[in-house]
Design a protein around this motif. Structure first.
Motif, mmCIF file in Angstrom:
data_model
loop_
_atom_site.group_PDB
_atom_site.id
_atom_site.type_symbol
_atom_site.label_atom_id
_atom_site.label_comp_id
_atom_site.label_asym_id
_atom_site.label_seq_id
_atom_site.Cartn_x
_atom_site.Cartn_y
_atom_site.Cartn_z
ATOM 1 N N PHE A 211 92.513 22.279 -4.710
ATOM 2 C CA PHE A 211 93.175 21.435 -5.944
ATOM 3 C C PHE A 211 91.643 22.057 -6.502
ATOM 4 N N TRP A 212 90.350 21.803 -5.800
ATOM 5 C CA TRP A 212 88.690 21.591 -7.074
ATOM 6 C C TRP A 212 88.593 23.089 -6.358
ATOM 7 N N LEU A 213 88.858 23.944 -5.801
ATOM 8 C CA LEU A 213 88.956 25.506 -5.296
ATOM 9 C C LEU A 213 89.198 25.999 -6.773
ATOM 10 N N THR A 214 90.115 25.694 -7.150
ATOM 11 C CA THR A 214 90.960 26.651 -8.277
ATOM 12 C C THR A 214 90.141 26.267 -9.274
ATOM 13 N N VAL A 215 89.769 24.375 -9.514
ATOM 14 C CA VAL A 215 89.379 24.321 -10.647
ATOM 15 C C VAL A 215 88.245 25.210 -10.686
ATOM 16 N N LEU A 216 87.193 25.213 -9.644
ATOM 17 C CA LEU A 216 86.511 25.357 -9.946
ATOM 18 C C LEU A 216 86.641 26.758 -10.265
ATOM 19 N N ALA A 217 87.336 27.877 -10.030
ATOM 20 C CA ALA A 217 87.433 28.970 -10.037
ATOM 21 C C ALA A 217 88.201 29.358 -11.387
ATOM 22 N N LEU A 218 89.053 28.795 -11.980
ATOM 23 C CA LEU A 218 89.586 29.845 -12.821
ATOM 24 C C LEU A 218 89.158 28.509 -14.229
ATOM 25 N N VAL A 219 88.901 27.624 -14.105
ATOM 26 C CA VAL A 219 88.100 26.387 -15.295
ATOM 27 C C VAL A 219 86.808 26.625 -15.562
ATOM 28 N N LEU A 220 85.934 26.524 -14.567
ATOM 29 C CA LEU A 220 84.588 26.489 -14.356
ATOM 30 C C LEU A 220 83.985 27.583 -14.188
ATOM 31 N N THR A 221 84.491 29.637 -13.656
ATOM 32 C CA THR A 221 84.292 30.281 -13.634
ATOM 33 C C THR A 221 84.101 31.373 -14.229
ATOM 34 N N VAL A 222 85.509 31.611 -14.107
ATOM 35 C CA VAL A 222 86.327 32.544 -15.156
ATOM 36 C C VAL A 222 86.072 32.148 -16.626
ATOM 37 N N LEU A 223 85.779 31.272 -17.115
ATOM 38 C CA LEU A 223 86.035 30.923 -18.870
ATOM 39 C C LEU A 223 84.990 30.871 -19.254
ATOM 40 N N PRO A 224 83.920 30.424 -18.359
ATOM 41 C CA PRO A 224 82.683 30.003 -19.037
ATOM 42 C C PRO A 224 81.752 31.584 -18.803
ATOM 43 N N LEU A 225 82.171 32.363 -17.786
ATOM 44 C CA LEU A 225 81.315 33.965 -17.473
ATOM 45 C C LEU A 225 81.406 34.457 -18.657
ATOM 46 N N THR A 226 83.142 35.161 -18.780
ATOM 47 C CA THR A 226 83.463 35.746 -19.645
ATOM 48 C C THR A 226 82.659 35.390 -21.414
ATOM 49 N N LEU A 227 83.025 34.327 -21.861
ATOM 50 C CA LEU A 227 82.403 34.271 -22.924
ATOM 51 C C LEU A 227 80.902 34.231 -23.001
ATOM 52 N N SER A 228 80.038 33.251 -21.963
ATOM 53 C CA SER A 228 78.858 33.482 -22.259
ATOM 54 C C SER A 228 78.484 35.419 -21.929
ATOM 55 N N LEU A 229 79.152 35.860 -21.435
ATOM 56 C CA LEU A 229 78.730 37.224 -21.845
ATOM 57 C C LEU A 229 79.748 37.878 -23.293
ATOM 58 N N VAL A 230 80.153 37.514 -23.744
ATOM 59 C CA VAL A 230 80.151 37.934 -25.307
ATOM 60 C C VAL A 230 79.276 37.034 -26.218
ATOM 61 N N ALA A 231 78.492 36.104 -25.209
ATOM 62 C CA ALA A 231 77.373 35.286 -26.395
ATOM 63 C C ALA A 231 75.480 35.917 -26.561
ATOM 64 N N MET A 232 76.146 36.029 -25.153
ATOM 65 C CA MET A 232 74.325 37.500 -24.997
ATOM 66 C C MET A 232 74.648 38.226 -25.885
ATOM 67 N N ARG A 233 75.276 39.289 -25.973
ATOM 68 C CA ARG A 233 75.534 40.060 -27.148
ATOM 69 C C ARG A 233 74.811 40.164 -28.338
ATOM 70 N N HIS A 234 74.248 38.378 -28.879
ATOM 71 C CA HIS A 234 73.782 38.234 -29.509
ATOM 72 C C HIS A 234 72.584 36.946 -29.566
ATOM 73 N N ILE A 235 72.419 36.591 -28.411
ATOM 74 C CA ILE A 235 71.057 35.920 -28.016
ATOM 75 C C ILE A 235 70.301 37.052 -26.087
ATOM 76 N N SER A 236 69.180 36.359 -26.530
ATOM 77 C CA SER A 236 68.975 37.133 -25.191
ATOM 78 C C SER A 236 68.731 36.291 -24.149
ATOM 79 N N ALA A 237 68.839 37.314 -23.080
ATOM 80 C CA ALA A 237 68.822 36.334 -21.710
ATOM 81 C C ALA A 237 67.577 34.884 -21.386
ATOM 82 N N PHE A 238 66.859 35.020 -22.411
ATOM 83 C CA PHE A 238 66.074 34.095 -21.590
ATOM 84 C C PHE A 238 66.428 33.033 -23.465
ATOM 85 N N GLY A 239 66.409 32.778 -24.437
ATOM 86 C CA GLY A 239 67.392 31.912 -25.033
ATOM 87 C C GLY A 239 68.800 30.970 -24.455
ATOM 88 N N VAL A 240 69.849 32.213 -23.715
ATOM 89 C CA VAL A 240 70.978 32.080 -23.046
ATOM 90 C C VAL A 240 70.494 30.846 -21.724
#
Length: 290
Positions: A211-240
């Motif tokens: 159960f916790w692995l599923t939460v970790l993988a889907l809610v806390l991995t796929v969502l923020p990783l993808t969203l952070s890639l979108v945001a990185m297009r407008h912010i430096s890696a240092f700022g991130v």
């Protein structure tokens, strides 16, 4: 709302989600290696069912695929050392060690991105070092190994952030995330029989761990990783990364409530955390003054 402001909000939402990864990692009873392998496998599997991901991957050049695969290895090593730090010390220590990532980034990013060194970034990166030193002084001896492993994790996350920044505009964010995660699954899967302790290689999680692995993988991995890639297009890696340094604050507060970790740590630890947070708050103020 400007693209930069929107990206800042997206990153801070990602950081809030990432703040729970150390907490969930402590709740999972698996060792660090199988924990990370299952996390990446579940997340990559969820993305693999999307036709958009396959279409984007087919359009990638071999050179680009190799670049994302390299990032996937850095990500896998970051997570592996991060959760090892959680197991060896605690969630608060592992998250606080991420405060060293800007110091690594200030040196690595100009080289990879082929831009001049920024003295302000160097100064802010160096400013977190006394904070980490205070953190180290506030730890019991039994947690020192976890601190060292956490610092190694900060190096790997710096590598991940700066190379991802260089490649982020070249393909679809979901496809990038899927390819990086899949690479981690393969690399860790090949390594697991050789480095895992007896009985831990490809350990099958129980019901609670699943159960916790599923939460970790889907809610806390796929969502923020993808969203952070979108945001990185407008912010430096240092700022991130500096924004990501707010993660220890969330982790420490949550760990206090759920695990009582404040009983394990001294005032020096929290003084160090304050120094790191000061660097986080100083960066946007300095950038705004440009």
């Amino acid at each position: 709302m400007s693209p930069h402001t929107k990206a800042q909000l997206q990153i801070h939402f990602c950081v809030l989600l990432w703040g729970f990864t150390a907490i969930v990692g402590k709740l999972i009873t698996l060792a660090a290696l199988p924990l990370v392998w299952w996390r990446m496998l579940i997340a990559a599997g969820a993305l693999a069912v999307l036709p958009r991901v396959w279409h984007a991957c087919r359009r990638m050049s071999p050179r680009l695929v190799a670049g994302y695969a390299f990032v996937g290895v850095a990500l896998a090593l970051h997570w592996l050392t991060f959760y090892a730090s959680v197991k060896l010390a605690n969630a608060s220590v592992a998250a606080t060690c991420m405060g060293l990532a800007p110091a690594f980034l200030a040196l690595i990013e100009p080289v990879i991105m082929r831009r001049p060194f920024d003295l302000r970034e160097l100064a802010l990166g160096i400013a977190v070092i006394p904070g980490v030193a205070l953190v180290a002084g506030g730890l019991p001896d039994a947690m020192f190994e976890g601190l060292v492993v956490g610092i190694v994790s900060a190096f790997f996350v710096a590598i991940y952030g700066v190379v991802n920044k260089r490649l982020v505009d070249a393909s679809d964010p979901l496809a990038i995330t899927a390819l990086e995660l899949a690479t981690g699954v393969v690399v860790l899967g090949l390594a697991m029989p050789f480095v895992a302790s007896t009985g831990e290689a490809f350990a099958v999680p129980g019901a609670a761990d699943a159960f916790w692995l599923t939460v970790l993988a889907l809610v806390l991995t796929v969502l923020p990783l993808t969203l952070s890639l979108v945001a990185m297009r407008h912010i430096s890696a240092f700022g991130v990364q500096l924004a990501t340094n707010l993660e220890p604050v969330y982790v420490v507060l949550i760990a206090m409530v759920l695990f009582g970790e404040h009983h394990e740590l001294t005032w020096q630890f929290y003084a160090g955390l304050a120094v790191i947070l000061g660097a986080v708050l100083a960066y946007p103020l300095i950038k705004r003054a440009e």
